[in-house]
Design a protein around this motif. Structure first.
Motif, PDB file in Angstrom:
ATOM      1  N   SER A  32     -17.090 -54.256  -3.516  1.00  0.00           N
ATOM      2  CA  SER A  32     -17.904 -53.026  -3.568  1.00  0.00           C
ATOM      3  C   SER A  32     -19.193 -53.249  -4.354  1.00  0.00           C
ATOM      4  CB  SER A  32     -17.124 -51.885  -4.207  1.00  0.00           C
ATOM      5  OG  SER A  32     -15.923 -51.703  -3.524  1.00  0.00           O
ATOM      6  N   LEU A  33     -19.152 -54.193  -5.282  1.00  0.00           N
ATOM      7  CA  LEU A  33     -20.370 -54.503  -6.055  1.00  0.00           C
ATOM      8  C   LEU A  33     -21.259 -55.510  -5.316  1.00  0.00           C
ATOM      9  CD1 LEU A  33     -18.714 -54.930  -9.579  1.00  0.00           C
ATOM     10  CD2 LEU A  33     -20.297 -53.107  -8.901  1.00  0.00           C
ATOM     11  N   ILE A  34     -20.621 -56.534  -4.766  1.00  0.00           N
ATOM     12  CA  ILE A  34     -21.396 -57.659  -4.216  1.00  0.00           C
ATOM     13  C   ILE A  34     -22.075 -57.307  -2.892  1.00  0.00           C
ATOM     14  CG2 ILE A  34     -21.158 -59.985  -3.235  1.00  0.00           C
ATOM     15  CD1 ILE A  34     -18.845 -60.371  -5.278  1.00  0.00           C
ATOM     16  N   VAL A  35     -21.335 -56.606  -1.992  1.00  0.00           N
ATOM     17  CA  VAL A  35     -21.868 -56.393  -0.635  1.00  0.00           C
ATOM     18  C   VAL A  35     -23.179 -55.591  -0.662  1.00  0.00           C
ATOM     19  CG1 VAL A  35     -21.383 -55.351   1.617  1.00  0.00           C
ATOM     20  CG2 VAL A  35     -19.629 -56.723   0.475  1.00  0.00           C
ATOM     21  N   PRO A  36     -23.232 -54.409  -1.315  1.00  0.00           N
ATOM     22  CA  PRO A  36     -24.513 -53.669  -1.338  1.00  0.00           C
ATOM     23  C   PRO A  36     -25.616 -54.453  -2.047  1.00  0.00           C
ATOM     24  CG  PRO A  36     -22.697 -52.250  -2.017  1.00  0.00           C
ATOM     25  CD  PRO A  36     -22.169 -53.642  -1.979  1.00  0.00           C
ATOM     26  N   TRP A  37     -25.236 -55.235  -3.071  1.00  0.00           N
ATOM     27  CA  TRP A  37     -26.245 -56.028  -3.786  1.00  0.00           C
ATOM     28  C   TRP A  37     -26.885 -57.054  -2.844  1.00  0.00           C
ATOM     29  CZ3 TRP A  37     -25.370 -61.378  -5.120  1.00  0.00           C
ATOM     30  CH2 TRP A  37     -26.414 -61.950  -5.867  1.00  0.00           C
ATOM     31  N   LEU A  38     -26.022 -57.746  -2.075  1.00  0.00           N
ATOM     32  CA  LEU A  38     -26.550 -58.782  -1.166  1.00  0.00           C
ATOM     33  C   LEU A  38     -27.474 -58.195  -0.103  1.00  0.00           C
ATOM     34  CD1 LEU A  38     -23.427 -61.024  -0.454  1.00  0.00           C
ATOM     35  CD2 LEU A  38     -25.597 -61.775  -1.450  1.00  0.00           C
ATOM     36  N   VAL A  39     -27.116 -57.022   0.411  1.00  0.00           N
ATOM     37  CA  VAL A  39     -27.851 -56.474   1.559  1.00  0.00           C
ATOM     38  C   VAL A  39     -28.987 -55.545   1.107  1.00  0.00           C
ATOM     39  CG1 VAL A  39     -27.617 -55.000   3.617  1.00  0.00           C
ATOM     40  CG2 VAL A  39     -25.861 -56.702   3.080  1.00  0.00           C
ATOM     41  N   GLU A  96      -9.892 -49.619   2.292  1.00  0.00           N
ATOM     42  CA  GLU A  96     -10.405 -48.302   1.861  1.00  0.00           C
ATOM     43  C   GLU A  96     -11.717 -48.450   1.099  1.00  0.00           C
ATOM     44  OE1 GLU A  96      -7.171 -46.432  -0.253  1.00  0.00           O
ATOM     45  OE2 GLU A  96      -5.981 -46.470   1.596  1.00  0.00           O
ATOM     46  N   ALA A  97     -11.781 -49.466   0.229  1.00  0.00           N
ATOM     47  CA  ALA A  97     -13.003 -49.679  -0.566  1.00  0.00           C
ATOM     48  C   ALA A  97     -14.182 -50.035   0.347  1.00  0.00           C
ATOM     49  CB  ALA A  97     -12.764 -50.777  -1.592  1.00  0.00           C
ATOM     50  N   LEU A  98     -13.918 -50.863   1.358  1.00  0.00           N
ATOM     51  CA  LEU A  98     -15.003 -51.264   2.268  1.00  0.00           C
ATOM     52  C   LEU A  98     -15.532 -50.046   3.026  1.00  0.00           C
ATOM     53  CD1 LEU A  98     -13.647 -54.644   3.757  1.00  0.00           C
ATOM     54  CD2 LEU A  98     -15.058 -54.281   1.721  1.00  0.00           C
ATOM     55  N   LEU A  99     -14.610 -49.166   3.440  1.00  0.00           N
ATOM     56  CA  LEU A  99     -15.043 -47.953   4.158  1.00  0.00           C
ATOM     57  C   LEU A  99     -15.830 -47.045   3.223  1.00  0.00           C
ATOM     58  CD1 LEU A  99     -11.790 -47.270   6.243  1.00  0.00           C
ATOM     59  CD2 LEU A  99     -13.992 -48.092   7.119  1.00  0.00           C
ATOM     60  N   THR A 100     -15.415 -46.977   1.971  1.00  0.00           N
ATOM     61  CA  THR A 100     -16.085 -46.106   0.997  1.00  0.00           C
ATOM     62  C   THR A 100     -17.535 -46.538   0.763  1.00  0.00           C
ATOM     63  OG1 THR A 100     -13.972 -45.723  -0.058  1.00  0.00           O
ATOM     64  CG2 THR A 100     -15.907 -45.152  -1.354  1.00  0.00           C
ATOM     65  N   ILE A 101     -17.802 -47.852   0.739  1.00  0.00           N
ATOM     66  CA  ILE A 101     -19.198 -48.272   0.525  1.00  0.00           C
ATOM     67  C   ILE A 101     -19.999 -48.238   1.831  1.00  0.00           C
ATOM     68  CG2 ILE A 101     -18.755 -49.677  -1.530  1.00  0.00           C
ATOM     69  CD1 ILE A 101     -19.028 -52.178   0.356  1.00  0.00           C
ATOM     70  N   GLY A 102     -19.377 -47.781   2.925  1.00  0.00           N
ATOM     71  CA  GLY A 102     -20.121 -47.604   4.187  1.00  0.00           C
ATOM     72  C   GLY A 102     -20.028 -48.785   5.122  1.00  0.00           C
ATOM     73  N   MET A 103     -19.040 -49.672   4.920  1.00  0.00           N
ATOM     74  CA  MET A 103     -18.881 -50.779   5.882  1.00  0.00           C
ATOM     75  C   MET A 103     -18.241 -50.245   7.157  1.00  0.00           C
ATOM     76  SD  MET A 103     -17.999 -54.249   3.795  1.00  0.00           S
ATOM     77  CE  MET A 103     -18.697 -55.368   4.992  1.00  0.00           C
ATOM     78  N   GLN A 104     -18.556 -50.912   8.256  1.00  0.00           N
ATOM     79  CA  GLN A 104     -18.070 -50.459   9.561  1.00  0.00           C
ATOM     80  C   GLN A 104     -17.098 -51.495  10.109  1.00  0.00           C
ATOM     81  OE1 GLN A 104     -21.353 -49.387  11.972  1.00  0.00           O
ATOM     82  NE2 GLN A 104     -20.108 -48.819  13.737  1.00  0.00           N
ATOM     83  N   GLN A 105     -15.918 -51.036  10.568  1.00  0.00           N
ATOM     84  CA  GLN A 105     -14.982 -51.990  11.180  1.00  0.00           C
ATOM     85  C   GLN A 105     -15.549 -52.460  12.508  1.00  0.00           C
ATOM     86  OE1 GLN A 105     -10.723 -51.031  11.283  1.00  0.00           O
ATOM     87  NE2 GLN A 105     -10.601 -52.192  13.195  1.00  0.00           N
ATOM     88  N   SER A 106     -15.580 -53.783  12.715  1.00  0.00           N
ATOM     89  CA  SER A 106     -16.199 -54.306  13.938  1.00  0.00           C
ATOM     90  C   SER A 106     -15.194 -54.967  14.870  1.00  0.00           C
ATOM     91  CB  SER A 106     -17.301 -55.303  13.580  1.00  0.00           C
ATOM     92  OG  SER A 106     -16.796 -56.272  12.690  1.00  0.00           O
ATOM     93  N   ALA A 107     -14.040 -55.395  14.363  1.00  0.00           N
ATOM     94  CA  ALA A 107     -13.058 -56.036  15.251  1.00  0.00           C
ATOM     95  C   ALA A 107     -11.663 -55.969  14.641  1.00  0.00           C
ATOM     96  CB  ALA A 107     -13.430 -57.495  15.502  1.00  0.00           C
ATOM     97  N   ARG A 108     -10.679 -56.009  15.534  1.00  0.00           N
ATOM     98  CA  ARG A 108      -9.268 -56.098  15.125  1.00  0.00           C
ATOM     99  C   ARG A 108      -8.595 -57.091  16.064  1.00  0.00           C
ATOM    100  NH1 ARG A 108      -4.936 -52.948  12.928  1.00  0.00           N
ATOM    101  NH2 ARG A 108      -6.426 -51.350  12.264  1.00  0.00           N
ATOM    102  N   PHE A 115     -15.243 -56.409   9.067  1.00  0.00           N
ATOM    103  CA  PHE A 115     -16.109 -55.269   8.721  1.00  0.00           C
ATOM    104  C   PHE A 115     -17.538 -55.769   8.569  1.00  0.00           C
ATOM    105  CE2 PHE A 115     -11.988 -53.787   7.595  1.00  0.00           C
ATOM    106  CZ  PHE A 115     -12.011 -52.412   7.780  1.00  0.00           C
ATOM    107  N   HIS A 116     -18.501 -54.931   8.918  1.00  0.00           N
ATOM    108  CA  HIS A 116     -19.921 -55.281   8.769  1.00  0.00           C
ATOM    109  C   HIS A 116     -20.637 -54.266   7.888  1.00  0.00           C
ATOM    110  CE1 HIS A 116     -19.485 -58.115  12.117  1.00  0.00           C
ATOM    111  NE2 HIS A 116     -20.657 -58.617  11.751  1.00  0.00           N
ATOM    112  N   TYR A 117     -21.578 -54.771   7.111  1.00  0.00           N
ATOM    113  CA  TYR A 117     -22.480 -53.915   6.336  1.00  0.00           C
ATOM    114  C   TYR A 117     -23.881 -54.332   6.754  1.00  0.00           C
ATOM    115  CZ  TYR A 117     -24.233 -51.492   2.129  1.00  0.00           C
ATOM    116  OH  TYR A 117     -24.858 -50.636   1.244  1.00  0.00           O
TER     117      TYR A 117
END
Ligand SMILES: CC(C)(COP(=O)(O)OP(=O)(O)OC[C@H]1O[C@@H](n2cnc3c(N)ncnc32)[C@H](O)[C@@H]1OP(=O)(O)O)[C@@H](O)C(=O)NCCC(=O)NCCS
Length: 305
Positions: free
Chosen positions: A16-23, A44-56, A73-75
């Protein structure tokens, strides 16, 4: 395992800290996270920061005997979204009938099988690759007439190919297995089918196919060879499932996978740069149980094309 649920909470917090920082701060176009579906705290944390599920990818992983799906998941960076448009809004281009066809039944041989054949179909057979194949393949690659399925021609040297053969064929547990696909009538090599990134612990792999002769594409030869590969994969090697990745532009390969019984599993967006934009892959999966349950029936001439 040692830290149980706490480890997942730490992972969730770190991402949750690293992904928004990188992008958002460092300006990367996107970040992709892949994880087992049972890591629900992280999901749940990935969805909370706004990541989108892209494949299963279904049942790809084995957790103590229980099959678990794999998720990605993609951000995406907002400035890049503005420049390139939303890759999730693009409809995956499609050609072909889009329906699975029966698996061709096992071929019965009149005499001895072709030399070195591992599996024999009605028109083609699979055998291990040989150094002599690569002279032919390298020369055919230079005469390639189609470019839509890749980013231009791939121009390998026969030496580079041959040097890889040892690494591929010597290990007891090879990570990659390629078979040459040969025409029964003439023994000439048409292409290759194989398994990449074989995971013997989780019992999955990625399938790949490449027919080097354009005149042998679009006539069912690729699907016939793929079913021989799947028989070897599921009935000899004993894998649980396979997956496949195809560029959006390669509608023929995607149509062939649908014809062979694979299901769409999502997309891997902005996966590679091409011609001033970032292009995406469509993902497919196929379970051994699904392949075994498919009807066995001789193809009519129309089902081959
Ligand atoms: C991918 C490949 C192995 C598939 O084998 P194949 O023998 O061509 O496949 P099939 O003939 O069984 O099926 C092709 C499907 O695509 C459709 N198709 C045929 N020609 C096409 C074309 N030029 N463009 C788009 N779709 C096409 C067919 O209608 C068929 O679908 P349908 O039967 O549901 O209608 C082969 O085409 C190939 O080697 N292509 C070049 C390399 C490549 O793309 N490798 C895969 C990388 S992911």
């Amino acid at each position: 395992e040692r830290f149980g649920d706490r480890a997942l909470r730490w992972k969730a917090e770190a991402l949750s800290l690293i992904v928004p920082w990188l992008v958002d701060e460092r300006g990367r176009p996107s970040v992709k996270i892949e994880l087992p579906a049972d890591e629900t705290t992280v999901v749940e944390a990935l969805l909370t920061i706004g990541m989108q599920q892209s494949a299963r990818i279904r049942q790809m992983l084995d957790h103590d005997g229980k099959r678990v799906d794999w998720l990605s998941f993609h951000y995406l960076n907002k400035a890049w979204l503005q420049a390139l448009g939303d890759p999730f809004a693009i409809d995956i281009p499609r050609t072909g009938i889009g329906q699975p066809r029966p698996v061709p039944p096992k071929a019965t041989l009149d005499g001895d099988p072709p030399k070195n054949a591992v599996l024999v179909g009605k028109r083609v057979y699979l055998r291990p690759q040989e150094p002599e194949d690569f002279q032919i393949v390298a020369s055919l690659a230079r005469r390639e007439t189609e470019t839509f399925f890749d980013i231009g021609r791939y121009l390998p040297s026969s030496m580079a190919f041959t040097s890889r053969l040892d690494n591929q064929q010597k290990p007891t547990w090879p990570a990659v297995v390629w078979f040459a696909v040969c025409l029964r009538e003439t023994d000439e090599i048409l292409g290759v089918v194989g398994l990449l990134n074989i995971d013997y612990q989780h019992r999955f792999a990625e399938t790949g196919s490449f027919f080097h002769r354009p005149e042998f594409r679009g006539d069912g030869y690729g699907s016939e060879a793929k079913h021989l590969l799947l028989e070897w994969t599921f009935e000899v090697l004993g894998l649980h499932m396979v997956q496949s990745w195809v560029s959006f532009s390669n509608t023929r390969s995607a149509a062939a996978l649908r014809k062979q019984g694979y299901s769409e599993a999502g997309r891997m967006v902005w996966a590679y740069s091409h011609n001033g934009t970032l292009d995406s892959f469509v993902l497919f999966d196929l379970l051994a149980t699904e392949w075994r349950a498919m009807p066995r029936e001789e193809w009519s001439a129309s089902a081959m094309t």
